[in-house]
Design an enzyme around this catalytic site. Structure first.
Site, PDB file in Angstrom:
ATOM      1  N   HIS A   1      -2.905   6.942   3.785  1.00  0.00           N
ATOM      2  CA  HIS A   1      -1.892   5.939   4.129  1.00  0.00           C
ATOM      3  C   HIS A   1      -0.464   6.369   3.800  1.00  0.00           C
ATOM      4  O   HIS A   1       0.375   5.567   3.386  1.00  0.00           O
ATOM      5  CB  HIS A   1      -2.201   4.603   3.446  1.00  0.00           C
ATOM      6  CG  HIS A   1      -1.642   3.435   4.202  1.00  0.00           C
ATOM      7  ND1 HIS A   1      -1.644   2.147   3.706  1.00  0.00           N
ATOM      8  CD2 HIS A   1      -1.041   3.363   5.424  1.00  0.00           C
ATOM      9  CE1 HIS A   1      -1.087   1.329   4.570  1.00  0.00           C
ATOM     10  NE2 HIS A   1      -0.708   2.051   5.628  1.00  0.00           N
TER      11      HIS A   1
ATOM     12  N   CYS B   1       0.795  -1.239   0.000  1.00  0.00           N
ATOM     13  CA  CYS B   1       0.000   0.000   0.000  1.00  0.00           C
ATOM     14  C   CYS B   1       0.825   1.285   0.000  1.00  0.00           C
ATOM     15  O   CYS B   1       0.811   2.060  -0.958  1.00  0.00           O
ATOM     16  CB  CYS B   1      -0.923   0.002   1.210  1.00  0.00           C
ATOM     17  SG  CYS B   1      -2.029  -1.412   1.317  1.00  0.00           S
TER      18      CYS B   1
END
Length: 538
Positions: free
Chosen positions: A181, A125
């Site tokens: 993120h 991610c």
């Protein structure tokens, strides 16, 4: 007279009317301004106001120049950009790779657009999101390796400009809807401090799709405000409602917009409305069934976004990009026939589904077989937006090849990743058709190195390292030379100061015990030897 001024990569056309007034075009915004010395200060004006001001300024040549400006503006209208990033979507978890998967809206985009056959990202991610927005390989920024956790006292280095900042400078409105993120312990890391004018979604990398909480903390924001009202509503519904609202709000506005729509689907936890489960009655694995249902729920969300664009006045001037952030996660995500999965450097972890759609694309539908890496999107989208100067990063401008279908990809090689592994390194590189992996690798008990001819063996079944020692050594020399550029991984141990319980059960910024990262970027960006030099006598 007309004067073209370029400042900070923004082109302004200044038409001087007299000693005190001027007509200025910056990006696609026309302004009438006061001239004070060499400083132009003004505001955007309506067409009626502009006409009234121009009547007071009289000279005929000004009208001619203004007409030229208007023509230029119409001819160079910057496209809107919608970048949709899926989370953990596997290679075979879409209808164009498995007809048993229900993704009709994505399929329609594929059928009308450009399919990205060699679309590469990072294996997880945070690294992919870092590369997407910065244009740099994560190992050049210290963002390689494991994703950031909610209590990691670090974030994406603040000494690099990001794509939304570039686009904002070109006159775009910029919006992030979904998953950030990239760190939030210090406010300097927040998306609204990194070029996004609006933010709606989560700071961290994982939460439940209904209650938006993880490990005892709530994580959903509208700008800087904690959006408690989101609790109980399915995540893709929330994100899509906001995305559609942003699109609808653009009606009548002259400035283009950039919408980065980062779904957390199909990342765990596996949660989905029953209506989608009913679409997969023959799937025997209950977790796989939930994941496939989540794929279709996301596809429905994408369909709503596309419908909003199609209902607008700017449908023919909007680029849609869709990609996964990494391969599917085992055991529910399916990447076959590719080898490996998320958190690996095998093709199944790094080669992902992707597409580009838009009325400006020529000769569609078609497949794009050029090598494309996530670092390329910053320069590619800036080129599409009409930027006069592109940043010098690890990425390449692929816009003309994507838009026209003519010409080849400017990218001939890529670095999958490089990490420190004890006293040695672990990493992978592709030059031309050949891929080399060294060091420990996930999902195998074999010992490397591994060498593959991806043109003949795209599924990485036959290791050529022993049979081709000369080629292996040349590729390894290149990889080890690139490793000397590596910035040490910037992922300190989790700090309990960031625990949500310290902030009333809300994952929050403002607890870093150190200054925001100012890591130095390598001076040797984009260096790789010519393919023919590495592959001589191969």
């Amino acid at each position: 007279m007309a004067v073209v001024v370029v400042t900070d990569d923004i082109m302004a056309v200044v038409v001087v009317a007299d000693d005190s007034m001027a007509v200025v075009m910056v990006a696609d915004v026309v302004m009438v301004v006061d001239v004070v010395g060499e400083v132009y200060v003004g505001q955007a004006v309506s067409e009626d106001m502009l006409m009234m001001m121009m009547m007071m300024m009289a000279p005929v040549w000004v009208w001619v120049a203004l007409g030229c400006i208007a023509t230029t503006m119409a001819a160079t209208s910057a496209p809107n950009i919608v970048f949709i990033l899926a989370d953990d979507l596997g290679w075979s978890d879409v209808s164009w790779h498995d007809s048993g998967v229900e993704t009709p809206n994505l399929q329609k985009l594929i059928d009308e657009g450009v399919t990205l056959d060699l679309n590469y990202v990072q294996p997880s991610c945070t690294p992919t999101r870092s590369a997407l927005l910065s244009g740099y390989y994560p190992f050049h920024l210290g963002r390689q390796g494991l994703p950031l956790s909610e209590m990691t006292p670090a974030g994406l280095t603040v000494n690099v400009t990001l794509l939304p900042e570039d686009l904002a400078a070109l006159g775009y409105s910029t919006h992030l809807v979904g998953k950030w993120h990239l760190g939030f312990c210090n406010e300097a890391y927040l998306p609204t401090r990194r070029g996004f004018q609006s933010f709606y979604g989560q700071y961290g990398g994982r939460h439940h799709h209904y209650n938006h909480s993880y490990d005892g903390g709530y994580d959903f924001r509208d700008g800087d405000r904690v959006a408690l009202e989101a609790n109980g509503t399915y995540n893709p519904v929330l994100l899509t409602d906001r995305a559609v609202n942003i699109i609808q709000q653009q009606g009548g506005k002259q400035s283009p917009f950039f919408l980065y729509l980062a779904y957390q689907h199909v990342h765990t936890p596996l949660e989905v409305p029953d209506e989608y489960l009913a679409l997969y009655p023959n799937e025997s694995d209950p977790d796989r069934r939930k994941m496939l249902a989540m794929v279709t729920a996301m596809d429905d969300a994408v369909g709503r976004v596309v419908a909003a664009i199609n209902a607008s006045t700017f449908a023919n001037n909007t680029i849609i990009v869709f990609s996964s952030d990494n391969g599917g996660e085992r055991p529910v995500g399916l990447n076959l026939p590719l080898r490996g999965a998320k958190v690996s450097l095998w093709e199944g972890g790094t080669r992902v589904v992707g597409l580009v759609h838009g009325a400006m694309l020529e000769n569609t539908p078609r497949r794009y077989g050029g090598l494309l890496h996530v670092t390329d999107w910053r320069s590619t989208l800036l080129a599409a937006a009409g930027a006069a100067v592109l940043p010098s990063t690890d990425g390449f401008n692929q816009w003309e090849a994507l838009r026209t279908g003519r010409g080849r990809s400017p990218r001939k090689s890529l670095v999958y990743d490089i990490e420190q592994a004890g006293d040695d390194i672990s990493g992978a590189i592709r030059v031309g058709r050949y891929k080399l992996l060294v060091g420990p690798q996930n999902f195998t008990e074999e010992e490397g190195p591994w060498l593959f001819d991806l043109k003949k063996d795209p599924y990485e079944t036959t290791n050529l390292a022993a049979a081709r020692p000369g080629l292996r050594k040349r590729l390894e020399r290149v990889l080890r030379k690139k490793a000397k550029e590596m910035v040490p991984q910037d992922r300190p141990v989790d700090d309990p100061a960031g625990d949500a319980e310290n902030f009333g059960g809300i994952w929050s910024p403002g607890w870093c015990r150190r200054e925001p990262s100012s890591l130095q970027i390598s001076d040797h960006l984009r260096w790789l030897p010519p393919v023919e030099d590495v592959l001589e006598d191969s």
